[in-house]
Design an enzyme around this catalytic site. Structure first.
Site, PDB file in Angstrom:
ATOM      1  N   HIS A  82      30.054  51.328  35.243  1.00 10.89           N
ATOM      2  CA  HIS A  82      31.034  50.699  37.112  1.00 10.89           C
ATOM      3  C   HIS A  82      32.518  51.330  36.099  1.00 10.89           C
ATOM      4  O   HIS A  82      32.938  50.665  35.222  1.00 10.89           O
ATOM      5  CB  HIS A  82      30.663  49.643  37.762  1.00 10.89           C
ATOM      6  CG  HIS A  82      31.967  50.059  38.905  1.00 10.89           C
ATOM      7  ND1 HIS A  82      31.063  50.259  40.348  1.00 10.89           N
ATOM      8  CD2 HIS A  82      32.843  49.809  39.499  1.00 10.89           C
ATOM      9  CE1 HIS A  82      31.948  50.458  40.775  1.00 10.89           C
ATOM     10  NE2 HIS A  82      32.856  49.361  40.693  1.00 10.89           N
ATOM     11  N   ASP A 161      31.369  42.490  50.920  1.00  4.02           N
ATOM     12  CA  ASP A 161      32.021  42.944  50.744  1.00  4.02           C
ATOM     13  C   ASP A 161      32.289  44.370  51.157  1.00  4.02           C
ATOM     14  O   ASP A 161      33.290  44.813  51.212  1.00  4.02           O
ATOM     15  CB  ASP A 161      31.377  43.420  49.056  1.00  4.02           C
ATOM     16  CG  ASP A 161      31.993  44.506  48.508  1.00  4.02           C
ATOM     17  OD1 ASP A 161      33.005  43.560  48.024  1.00  4.02           O
ATOM     18  OD2 ASP A 161      31.334  46.034  48.596  1.00  4.02           O
ATOM     19  N   ARG A 168      40.469  44.424  52.969  1.00  8.78           N
ATOM     20  CA  ARG A 168      41.775  44.490  52.096  1.00  8.78           C
ATOM     21  C   ARG A 168      42.559  46.371  51.963  1.00  8.78           C
ATOM     22  O   ARG A 168      43.539  46.146  51.427  1.00  8.78           O
ATOM     23  CB  ARG A 168      41.026  44.157  50.694  1.00  8.78           C
ATOM     24  CG  ARG A 168      40.773  43.454  51.036  1.00  8.78           C
ATOM     25  CD  ARG A 168      39.746  42.647  49.508  1.00  8.78           C
ATOM     26  NE  ARG A 168      40.113  42.712  48.087  1.00  8.78           N
ATOM     27  CZ  ARG A 168      39.818  43.108  47.269  1.00  8.78           C
ATOM     28  NH1 ARG A 168      38.384  43.158  46.970  1.00  8.78           N
ATOM     29  NH2 ARG A 168      40.220  43.043  45.988  1.00  8.78           N
ATOM     30  N   SER A 183      34.022  41.672  43.946  1.00  6.27           N
ATOM     31  CA  SER A 183      33.279  42.889  44.791  1.00  6.27           C
ATOM     32  C   SER A 183      32.896  43.947  43.889  1.00  6.27           C
ATOM     33  O   SER A 183      31.701  44.249  44.283  1.00  6.27           O
ATOM     34  CB  SER A 183      34.673  43.657  45.362  1.00  6.27           C
ATOM     35  OG  SER A 183      34.269  44.768  45.589  1.00  6.27           O
ATOM     36  N   LYS A 187      27.888  43.946  44.075  1.00  8.20           N
ATOM     37  CA  LYS A 187      26.917  44.953  44.051  1.00  8.20           C
ATOM     38  C   LYS A 187      26.326  44.624  42.904  1.00  8.20           C
ATOM     39  O   LYS A 187      24.849  45.397  43.198  1.00  8.20           O
ATOM     40  CB  LYS A 187      27.778  45.776  44.348  1.00  8.20           C
ATOM     41  CG  LYS A 187      28.419  46.024  45.865  1.00  8.20           C
ATOM     42  CD  LYS A 187      29.603  47.185  46.198  1.00  8.20           C
ATOM     43  CE  LYS A 187      30.809  46.794  45.356  1.00  8.20           C
ATOM     44  NZ  LYS A 187      31.893  47.952  45.869  1.00  8.20           N
TER      45      LYS A 187
END
Lengths: 443, 443
Positions: A82, A161, A168, A183, A187
Site C-alpha cells: 500500500h 472508514d 475527512r 484508515s 482495510k
C-alpha cells in the site's frame, strides 16, 4: 452519551475512552452520530491529536464496523502493498504480478485517485473490460487462481472508514497521522492479508511533507499491525517529483506494461518497485533478506513473466486479452499539447502537486467523487527533474480526449515545470525503512 | 470556491477575506455549504481564532442573511437589553416594563433556554396565553402601543444566526467570543434597536469564565455596534451563583411579579436590574447619568407601575389577565422535594451550572430543541450562597409536575449546594462597565 460532550472533551485535550470511541465509530457508521458532529470532532483531533492508545482504539472499532475476510483457504503468506499516494505512483501494477510469479499471493484492495494523487483502480480501469468491483468470493477465487487479485473496498469492508474518509476529505482533516494509520490498517487487516509493505511518501507530491511525521506514521503502522499479527515493513520514499515517465491512468498503465514486458524503463520507478517488492518477497518467505529479494525481483522482471502474469490476472478480471497485447492502440488520446524549454539550463523542478492538480483539471482525476475520468488523459515526460535541457527541447507531452478544463491544466503543467540555471538537489529515493526491529535511516 | 480550501486556510491560521466570509455565510444559510463543513470550520476557528476584522465581516454577512426591521415609525430611542445567559437570570422581566413606564421603547427579541441557562421566552410562556411568536407587524404594533414587546427571532431575522447557532450548540463551538458578539449584535441590529445594554456574565454559571475574555467580548460589542450606529453599554457581572431566589421558568416569573408589585425582593437581583436599567434609561435619554438613572429606576419600581405595565404588555401578547393577578394559583407544581442542611456552618457554594443542568433534568430546560418544557419545574432557594446555616435548616425546595429525570435532578441539586465551615468569598456583582469612552473596572 451526549456527543457534544465527547467533542468538548477532545477539544480540551483529554483522551477518549474505549467505550466512547466505539460509540462514536459504530454510531457514525449507523448514522446515529451526524456528520456535522463527527467533522467537529475530527477538527478538534487535528489540533489536539490522539494518543497511541486512542489511535489503536479507533483502528479496532473501525475493523469491527464491518466484516473481516478470511483468506486462510489460500495457502502461503498473503502479502499486500500500500502507498500513501503520490503522482505517477504506479508501482503496484509492476510489483503485484512479479510477486504472484514468485508464488506470493497478493490480495490487493486499492482505492481511486484522491485529490491530486492517482489511484490504482482508476489506472486498471483504463484497460477495456477490467472489472475491479469484485465480490468477496470473486476476489478470493481470482487470488487463488492467479496469485493476485485487484479489488475495490466493498461496502461491507470497514464501512466506518469509507464514511470517515469521505468526511475527512471534504473537511481538511485528512492529515492526522494516527487516523491515516487507522484508515490504512483497518482495510488491510479486514481484507485478511498476513503481511504488508507500506510505501510512505514524503514530500510535495504526497500528503506528508515532513520526514519526522512520516517516520512516526511508519512506526505506528508497524507497531499497530503487529498487534493484529500482520507483519509490516514500511519504507519512507521521496515524493518531491512525479515518479517515472508518465502520469495519468492510461499513460501509466502503458509505462508499466512496457516495463513488465522488457524489464527496462525509468530507473527510479524500477528501483522503488524492486525495493518494495523485495520487502514483500521476504515477508512472503521467498527470500532470506532484502538483497536476495531484490535479486529475485530483478530476475522475474527481466524474464517478462510478470507481463504474462498481469495478462492472466487482468483477463480473470474481465479485461480484453487483445487490449493488453496491443495496449498502445487502445488508449489513444484525441488531443495533445507539447511543452518546450524556453531557455537552456536544467529542468530544475517538476512540482508534483501542481502536476497532480493539472491532471485533475485535464480529467485524469476528479474534483468530486461522482466525476468520470478520462482514461487517456495524462502527461508523458521527455525530461526528468535534474536533466540538462537546451532551449527548444521537448519537455513533456500532455494528452487527453474529453475537452474539460484543459486550458487551466496546460497552464498548471507549464508552471509546474521550471527550467533554471541550477540543477536542483537530487534527493535519494529511499529515505528510511521501518520494520519489527526498528527504524533505519537510509540517507 | 472549494469550501475545503477555506477550511484549510483557517486551519493554517490565515484570515478569511470579505468575499470568502460572505460566500460561507450566505451559502450556509441557503444550504449550499453543508453543516459538516461549517462545523469543521467552526472548530478550526475555535482553535485559531478570528481577527477583529473577520469578526465584523461575519457580523455584516449575518445581518445581510435576512431582513432588517425598521422601527423608525416609533418615536424615541429604542433600547434593548441582552444577557449572555445565566442561571436564575430574570432581569429582563423586571427591567423591560420599568423602562416602558419611563417612556423608553424596549424592542425585546429573546431566546429560549440554552444548555444549562434559562431563556426569557420560556419564562414568559409559563404565563397562560402569553404568545411570543409575533409577526413583525404585531411586534411593532405592541411596541408602539405598550412601550415594549417581547418577541422571538422570526425565520426572516438573521437566518444565518439561527442555523449557525444551532450548529455551534451541538458541536462545542459556542464559546468563540467574536462569534458570540456577531450572533448577539446581528439580531439586535436587524431588529432595529437604537441602543443596547449588555449583561456579560462571567463565572461558572455563564458561558465565559474568564474576566479577560468577557472584557474582550464587551469591548467588541461596544465597538462593533457603534459602527452600525447602535450605542452599547456592556456590564460584566458575576455569575458564580444563581441570581435571585428562584430558578426555573414559572418560579422565576413569580419572583419577578412580586418584585414588580412590591419593589421588594432579592437584593442582588434588584441591584443588577437597577444597574442595567439605569444604563438603558441613560441611552434612552431619560437620565443624564447612571446615578440619576438608578434613582429613576427605583422610583418606578417602588411605585408598582412596572407591574401594571407588565400586565398591559402581557395582555397585548395574549396573556390571561386573571393569570397575572393570581399567578401563584396558576403555576402550581404537583411535586416538591425539600433540601435540608446536614451540618451547621455556611452555605459555602451554590454551583450555578450544576443547578442549571439539574433544572434541565427536572424538565425546566431542554436536552434537545424539540423537548417540551415543564413550566412549573424549578427550585426556590431559602438560603443563598454565603448564608450561615444550622443542621436541619431548609436550604431549598425543588418543584415540578411532569415526572422525567427528577431522580437525577434531585441528586444534582444536592451536590450543587455545599454546606461547609467557611463562608465562600463574596464576589461583587458588578465587575466592569464598558461604553464608548472605554472600559472601567468596578472591582
Amino acid at each position: 452519551v451526549l456527543i457534544v460532550e465527547l467533542i468538548a472533551q477532545k477539544q480540551r485535550g483529554e483522551s477518549l475512552t474505549a467505550e466512547q470511541i466505539e460509540y462514536l465509530i459504530q454510531g457514525f457508521t449507523r448514522g446515529d452520530v451526524p456528520d456535522y458532529q463527527m467533522s467537529a470532532l475530527l477538527m478538534a483531533i487535528y489540533f489536539r491529536g490522539v494518543t497511541d492508545q486512542e489511535g489503536r482504539l479507533f483502528l479496532n472499532s473501525m475493523i469491527r464496523s464491518g466484516k473481516r475476510l478470511n483468506l486462510s483457504a489460500i495457502p502461503g503468506t498473503k502479502v499486500d502493498k500500500h502507498s500513501t499516494g503520490g503522482v505517477g505512483d504506479k508501482t503496484s501494477l509492476i510489483i503485484a504480478p512479479v510477486l504472484a510469479v514468485a508464488g506470493v499471493p497478493v490480495p490487493m484492495i486499492s482505492g481511486r485517485g484522491l485529490g491530486h494523487t492517482g489511484g490504482t483502480l482508476d489506472k486498471l480501469e483504463s484497460i477495456p473490460g477490467f472489472y475491479v468491483h469484485l465480490s468477496d468470493e470473486e476476489f478470493e477465487r481470482i487470488l487463488k487462481q492467479t496469485g493476485c487479485a485487484f479489488g475495490a473496498q466493498t461496502t461491507e469492508l470497514v464501512p466506518a472508514d469509507r464514511k470517515l474518509y469521505a468526511l475527512r476529505d471534504v473537511t481538511a482533516t485528512v492529515s492526522i497521522p494516527p487516523l491515516i494509520a487507522a484508515s490504512i490498517l483497518s482495510k488491510k487487516i479486514a481484507e485478511g492479508t498476513n503481511a504488508l509493505v507500506m510505501d510512505v511518501k514524503v514530500g510535495e507530491g504526497g500528503f506528508l511533507r515532513d520526514q519526522n511525521e512520516a517516520e512516526e506514521l511508519a512506526k505506528m503502522l508497524v507497531r499497530w499491525s503487529a498487534e493484529e499479527n500482520v507483519e509490516t515493513i514500511a519504507f519512507g520514499t521521496n515524493m518531491d517529483k512525479p515518479l517515472g515517465k508518465a502520469a495519468g491512468n492510461g499513460p501509466e498503465v502503458k509505462e508499466c506494461l512496457d516495463i513488465l514486458k522488457t524489464g527496462q524503463g525509468d530507473a527510479q520507478l524500477i528501483a522503488l518497485s524492486r525495493a518494495l517488492g523485495a520487502g514483500m518477497l521476504m515477508l512472503g518467505g521467498k527470500s532470506q533478506d532484502l538483497p536476495s529479494g531484490e535479486k529475485l525481483f530483478d530476475e522475474i522482471l527481466d524474464s517478462g513473466a510478470g507481463f504474462e502474469k498481469f495478462k492472466e490476472i487482468a483477463i480473470a478480471q474481465g479485461a480484453n486479452p487483445f487490449a493488453l497485447d496491443h495496449y498502445e492502440q487502445v488508449s489513444v488520446p484525441k488531443f495533445k499539447h507539447e511543452f518546450f524549454a524556453n531557455s537552456s539550463g536544467y529542468l530544475t523542478r517538476v512540482h508534483p502537486q501542481e502536476i497532480g492538480w493539472a491532471l485533475v483539471d485535464l480529467g485524469a482525476g476528479r474534483y468530486q467523487s461522482v466525476d468520470t475520468v478520462d482514461h487517456t488523459a495524462g502527461i508523458i515526460f521527455e525530461k526528468q527533474q535534474g536533466d540538462p535541457v537546451k532551449a527548444g527541447d521537448l519537455l513533456a507531452t500532455a494528452c487527453w480526449s474529453t475537452p474539460r478544463n484543459e486550458k487551466a491544466a496546460l497552464s498548471r503543467f507549464e508552471k509546474a515545470m521550471v527550467v533554471g540555471e541550477h540543477k536542483a538537489e537530487d534527493k535519494p529515493l529511499l529515505m528510511f525503512r521501518c520494520d519489527k526491529s526498528g527504524l533505519t535511516k537510509l540517507i
